[in-house]
Design a protein around this motif. Structure first.
Motif, PDB file in Angstrom:
ATOM      1  N   ASP A   1     -16.269 -15.805  -4.331  1.00 32.30           N
ATOM      2  CA  ASP A   1     -17.673 -15.759  -4.669  1.00 32.30           C
ATOM      3  C   ASP A   1     -17.998 -16.996  -5.511  1.00 32.30           C
ATOM      4  O   ASP A   1     -17.946 -16.951  -6.744  1.00 32.30           O
ATOM      5  CB  ASP A   1     -17.879 -14.456  -5.467  1.00 32.30           C
TER       6      ASP A   1
ATOM      7  N   ARG B   1       2.414   2.150  -3.244  1.00 34.03           N
ATOM      8  CA  ARG B   1       1.499   2.547  -4.284  1.00 34.03           C
ATOM      9  C   ARG B   1       1.407   4.069  -4.446  1.00 34.03           C
ATOM     10  O   ARG B   1       1.334   4.574  -5.576  1.00 34.03           O
ATOM     11  CB  ARG B   1       0.117   1.964  -3.991  1.00 34.03           C
TER      12      ARG B   1
ATOM     13  N   THR C   1       2.257   6.106  -7.810  1.00 31.98           N
ATOM     14  CA  THR C   1       1.221   6.902  -8.486  1.00 31.98           C
ATOM     15  C   THR C   1       1.813   8.227  -8.948  1.00 31.98           C
ATOM     16  O   THR C   1       1.575   8.668 -10.076  1.00 31.98           O
ATOM     17  CB  THR C   1       0.053   7.156  -7.516  1.00 31.98           C
TER      18      THR C   1
ATOM     19  N   HIS D   1       0.827  -1.214   0.000  1.00 31.69           N
ATOM     20  CA  HIS D   1       0.000   0.000   0.000  1.00 31.69           C
ATOM     21  C   HIS D   1       0.859   1.260   0.000  1.00 31.69           C
ATOM     22  O   HIS D   1       0.603   2.214  -0.729  1.00 31.69           O
ATOM     23  CB  HIS D   1      -0.934   0.015   1.209  1.00 31.69           C
TER      24      HIS D   1
ATOM     25  N   ASP E   1      -2.196  -9.143  -4.171  1.00 34.12           N
ATOM     26  CA  ASP E   1      -3.175 -10.145  -4.590  1.00 34.12           C
ATOM     27  C   ASP E   1      -2.884 -11.493  -3.955  1.00 34.12           C
ATOM     28  O   ASP E   1      -3.752 -12.126  -3.381  1.00 34.12           O
ATOM     29  CB  ASP E   1      -3.056 -10.325  -6.115  1.00 34.12           C
TER      30      ASP E   1
ATOM     31  N   LEU F   1       4.518  -1.459 -10.431  1.00 38.26           N
ATOM     32  CA  LEU F   1       3.137  -1.453  -9.951  1.00 38.26           C
ATOM     33  C   LEU F   1       2.490  -2.823 -10.106  1.00 38.26           C
ATOM     34  O   LEU F   1       1.783  -3.279  -9.206  1.00 38.26           O
ATOM     35  CB  LEU F   1       2.322  -0.425 -10.743  1.00 38.26           C
TER      36      LEU F   1
ATOM     37  N   VAL G   1      -9.562 -12.563   1.037  1.00 35.90           N
ATOM     38  CA  VAL G   1     -10.510 -12.260  -0.038  1.00 35.90           C
ATOM     39  C   VAL G   1     -11.592 -13.328  -0.048  1.00 35.90           C
ATOM     40  O   VAL G   1     -11.300 -14.510  -0.189  1.00 35.90           O
ATOM     41  CB  VAL G   1      -9.791 -12.308  -1.403  1.00 35.90           C
ATOM     42  N   PRO G   2     -12.833 -12.932   0.124  1.00 33.55           N
ATOM     43  CA  PRO G   2     -13.875 -13.953   0.040  1.00 33.55           C
ATOM     44  C   PRO G   2     -14.039 -14.406  -1.408  1.00 33.55           C
ATOM     45  O   PRO G   2     -13.998 -13.582  -2.322  1.00 33.55           O
ATOM     46  CB  PRO G   2     -15.133 -13.226   0.532  1.00 33.55           C
TER      47      PRO G   2
ATOM     48  N   LYS H   1      -3.479 -11.636  -0.278  1.00 41.07           N
ATOM     49  CA  LYS H   1      -4.901 -11.655   0.070  1.00 41.07           C
ATOM     50  C   LYS H   1      -5.525 -13.010  -0.231  1.00 41.07           C
ATOM     51  O   LYS H   1      -6.408 -13.455   0.490  1.00 41.07           O
ATOM     52  CB  LYS H   1      -5.639 -10.560  -0.700  1.00 41.07           C
TER      53      LYS H   1
ATOM     54  N   ASP I   1     -14.721 -14.575 -11.697  1.00 44.28           N
ATOM     55  CA  ASP I   1     -13.637 -13.650 -12.052  1.00 44.28           C
ATOM     56  C   ASP I   1     -12.260 -14.275 -11.827  1.00 44.28           C
ATOM     57  O   ASP I   1     -11.352 -14.136 -12.641  1.00 44.28           O
ATOM     58  CB  ASP I   1     -13.738 -12.366 -11.223  1.00 44.28           C
TER      59      ASP I   1
ATOM     60  N   ASN J   1       0.980  -4.966  -7.114  1.00 41.57           N
ATOM     61  CA  ASN J   1      -0.399  -5.463  -7.184  1.00 41.57           C
ATOM     62  C   ASN J   1      -0.460  -6.974  -7.048  1.00 41.57           C
ATOM     63  O   ASN J   1      -1.307  -7.500  -6.325  1.00 41.57           O
ATOM     64  CB  ASN J   1      -1.042  -5.063  -8.519  1.00 41.57           C
ATOM     65  N   ASP J   2       0.460  -7.663  -7.739  1.00 40.09           N
ATOM     66  CA  ASP J   2       0.477  -9.122  -7.662  1.00 40.09           C
ATOM     67  C   ASP J   2       0.802  -9.604  -6.250  1.00 40.09           C
ATOM     68  O   ASP J   2       0.203 -10.547  -5.747  1.00 40.09           O
ATOM     69  CB  ASP J   2       1.502  -9.703  -8.648  1.00 40.09           C
TER      70      ASP J   2
END
Lengths: 123, 546
Positions: free
Chosen positions: B380, B320, B324, B317, B368, B360, B377-378, B371, B424, B364-365
């Motif tokens: 779905d 990031r 940016t 975080h 990911d 970046l 991460v739930p 999580k 997804d 992000n990976d």
């Protein structure tokens, strides 16, 4: 002219946004570094759009929005959250709090202006 | 022998009688006088003869008895001990059956061979020293070991007794020994159990049939408040603080009991502590099948893991925001917002921009992956037609296909194949594998996507016919930053986390992923999503109701 109240604590990002919106043109921008400052200056500025960073020291973005909403004429102003990339369910959470859009950081400064115009026109 | 003795005695008597007739000893003439001595003397001699006979009989009986006794004692000794005799040259000239059996070699392979050859190389120097003691006429007692024909070490408690003939000449020696391997082993066991007591982890041995507790190390005894050495002997698994009934425990290790797995791993919470239980079957010959349970306290480890995951998340975080700014400002310059830029500066700025993008992607990976693996991460889960997802993924990767001039060929998409997946995330997995396959294919090549269905799973194969992956890199291709293709050109550089994310997503679904590859021929990834029969029935019922 679209009047944008931006709440952002990082001075570099503040400057990039200023330049990006300047390039697109048609924006009047007021930038505040803290929620407190935004609450003090909001009514006098009378913005058309709110651009709010989620993670802030002290009062968070969503908390500040809750306070802003209580000000006269602020209940309906579209708010855009600016945040680090999030999972789907987290975006849903912000949308449920009354955000018109969530823009993930890092954002593309070249399209930022267009995104704001789109939200403004939609509302 | 008795006969000879009796004969001798008779001979003496007859000789005496004859002498009394021919030349009277006492110098007396006349029959009366003669008879007066002869009769009692004869009587005395007869008594002597009879008693000699009796004594001789007795001696004979005693002799018989002691012979018998000696034979029995030898038999008992041979029954109890291993016995051998070596001649003065050190060659074996006698070995009893017990010893032959213990050595596991046929007798004719042993007789005449040097005794020293019974002992392992490492022991021979010592044995030679001991045998010299025997050669000097002194007995020796102690522990030795030899090796049998199967290479097993046999520990013996031995007595070596020198043997000399009547003149005192050394003829060789006897070795009398007993097998003490068992007690040696139990000494070893004792050492092992003592070591187990020193362990922080809990170790238990449980009878597989009755679930009765056979052993607990100190850690387990303390945890279960059974410090008294023997107090647990009548207890079963249900008496432990684990909170399992016997039935529940059996159910939890069903796969182990069915022999489908070698080790069962269970997570158990006891009060506020988290434990991992590893259960293995141990086949102890004398005591039947036992279960060895190792119980590891994961509380501290999990806390450290949580802090680490939090740290990675925080760092990601924090990275990031500056990223940016870097990407944003370079992007603005490149767009010409701050005026014209010279061509050379533009090249450099494009490198900076591209690498800001890479950094970046990496951040992000990482985020990911954290999580997904820590379950934050739930997922779905929906009951969807995997065939549709595959078509969607093909569409999403058309750009890749064009860029690398490859074609995706789908096999088996005609029939609906349902599984419970996160839509997804599954497309993310397929896209990752498909874009990888495109990157490593030869221009003009095809990539086969095969959809298959089985009783309990749906599988998808993604196969390319490109450069392939060397076996050494194939083995750890799902590890973070394994970078299997690091040296295959910057055009195809990724973050090194893509396949780790793919694996994490598949595993969260309870599925599995495999890779097989041949250098120069191509690579095939196979993913499997489990299909639970109950889910199928549920949805079939819903559909027919509708």
């Amino acid at each position: 002219m679209i009047r944008v109240l931006q709440l952002e604590d990082d001075p570099d990002i503040t400057e990039i946004c200023q330049m990006a919106l300047g390039m697109t043109g048609g924006f009047e921008l007021l930038q505040c570094a803290t929620g407190q400052e935004a609450l003090e200056k909001a009514e006098a500025f009378a913005p058309d759009l709110l651009l709010i960073d989620v993670m802030l020291p002290g009062m968070s973005g969503p908390d500040t929005l809750n306070h802003l909403r209580k000000l006269r004429g602020f209940a309906e102003i579209p708010a855009i959250f600016f945040t680090a990339r999030l999972q789907k369910d987290e975006i849903g959470k912000f949308m449920a709090q009354g955000a018109a859009k969530v823009i993930a950081k890092p954002f593309d400064p070249l399209t930022l202006g267009d995104e704001l115009i789109e939200v403004y026109n939609r509302n | 022998m008795t006969l000879t003795a009796a004969k001798q005695t008779l001979q003496v008597i007859l000789t005496f009688l004859a002498s009394t007739q021919l030349s009277p000893i006492f110098g007396l003439d006349g029959l009366n006088e003669h008879l007066q001595y002869t009769i009692p003397l004869t009587a005395v001699l007869l008594v002597l003869f009879v008693s000699t006979l009796i004594l001789e009989r007795r001696r004979e009986r005693i002799q018989d008895y002691s012979n018998h006794m000696f034979a029995q004692a030898t038999k008992a000794l041979f029954e109890h001990s291993m016995v051998c005799f070596s001649d003065r040259d050190g060659n074996l000239s006698f070995i009893n059956d017990k010893m032959v059996a213990a050595l596991g070699r046929p007798l004719d392979e042993l007789i005449g061979k040097p005794e020293i050859e019974l002992f392992p190389e490492a022991e021979r120097l010592r044995v030679n020293r001991i045998l010299r003691i025997a050669a000097n006429g002194d007995p020796w007692q102690g522990e030795l070991r030899f090796e049998n024909a199967f290479g097993k070490t046999i520990w013996i408690s031995a007595t070596i007794m020198p043997f000399a003939d009547a003149t005192g000449t050394h003829e060789g020696h006897f070795v009398v020994c007993t097998d003490i391997t068992k007690s040696k082993e139990s000494e070893t066991h004792k050492t092992i159990f003592n070591s187990l007591d020193a362990l922080q982890d809990q170790v238990l041995l449980v009878d597989a049939d009755t679930l009765a507790i056979r052993y607990m190390n100190r850690s387990a005894r303390v945890f279960n408040e059974m410090q008294g050495e023997t107090r647990y002997e009548s207890k079963t698994i249900a008496d432990l603080r684990l909170g399992f009934t016997g039935q529940a425990f059996r159910a939890a290790i069903e796969d182990l009991l069915n022999d489908t797995v070698n080790i069962a791993e269970l997570s158990v919470n006891v009060e506020d502590r988290e434990f991992e239980l590893r259960v293995q079957a141990v086949d102890a010959l004398d005591e039947g099948l036992q279960l060895m349970i190792v119980m590891i306290d994961l509380t501290a480890w999990n806390e450290a893991e949580r802090l680490r995951a939090q740290f990675v998340s925080d760092v990601s975080h924090e990275l990031r925001t500056p990223m940016t700014s870097i990407k944003g400002s370079v992007g603005l310059i490149l767009s010409g917002g701050s005026g014209e830029i010279p061509e050379k500066a533009r090249n450099m700025l494009e490198i900076a921009y591209r690498n800001a993008d890479r950094l970046l992607d990496l951040v992000n990976d990482l985020l990911d992956l954290e999580k997904i693996t820590d379950g934050a991460v739930p997922f779905d889960l929906e009951y969807v037609n995997v065939s549709d997802l595959l078509s969607e993924a093909v569409l999403a990767n058309e750009g890749f296909a064009q860029r690398f001039d490859v074609k995706y060929v789908v096999e088996g998409a005609g029939v609906a194949k349902f599984a419970e997946v996160d839509r997804d995330k599954t497309i993310q997995v397929l896209s990752n594998l498909m874009s990888n396959a495109a990157k490593f294919s030869k221009p003009g090549g095809t990539i086969d996507l095969r959809l298959k269905v089985d009783v309990d799973h749906v599988s998808i194969e993604v196969e390319d016919y490109g450069c392939g992956i060397p076996p050494a890199q194939c083995a750890n291709i799902f590890d973070r930053f394994s970078q299997a293709h690091r040296d295959s050109g910057s055009r195809t550089r990724g973050t090194g986390l893509g396949l780790a994310i793919v694996k994490a997503i598949i595993e969260r679904h309870g599925g599995r992923i495999d890779v097989s590859s041949k250098v120069g021929q191509g690579t095939k990834f196979t993913i499997e999503f489990p299909v639970r029969q109950e889910t199928v029935e549920e949805h079939t019922a819903e559909n027919s109701a509708a």
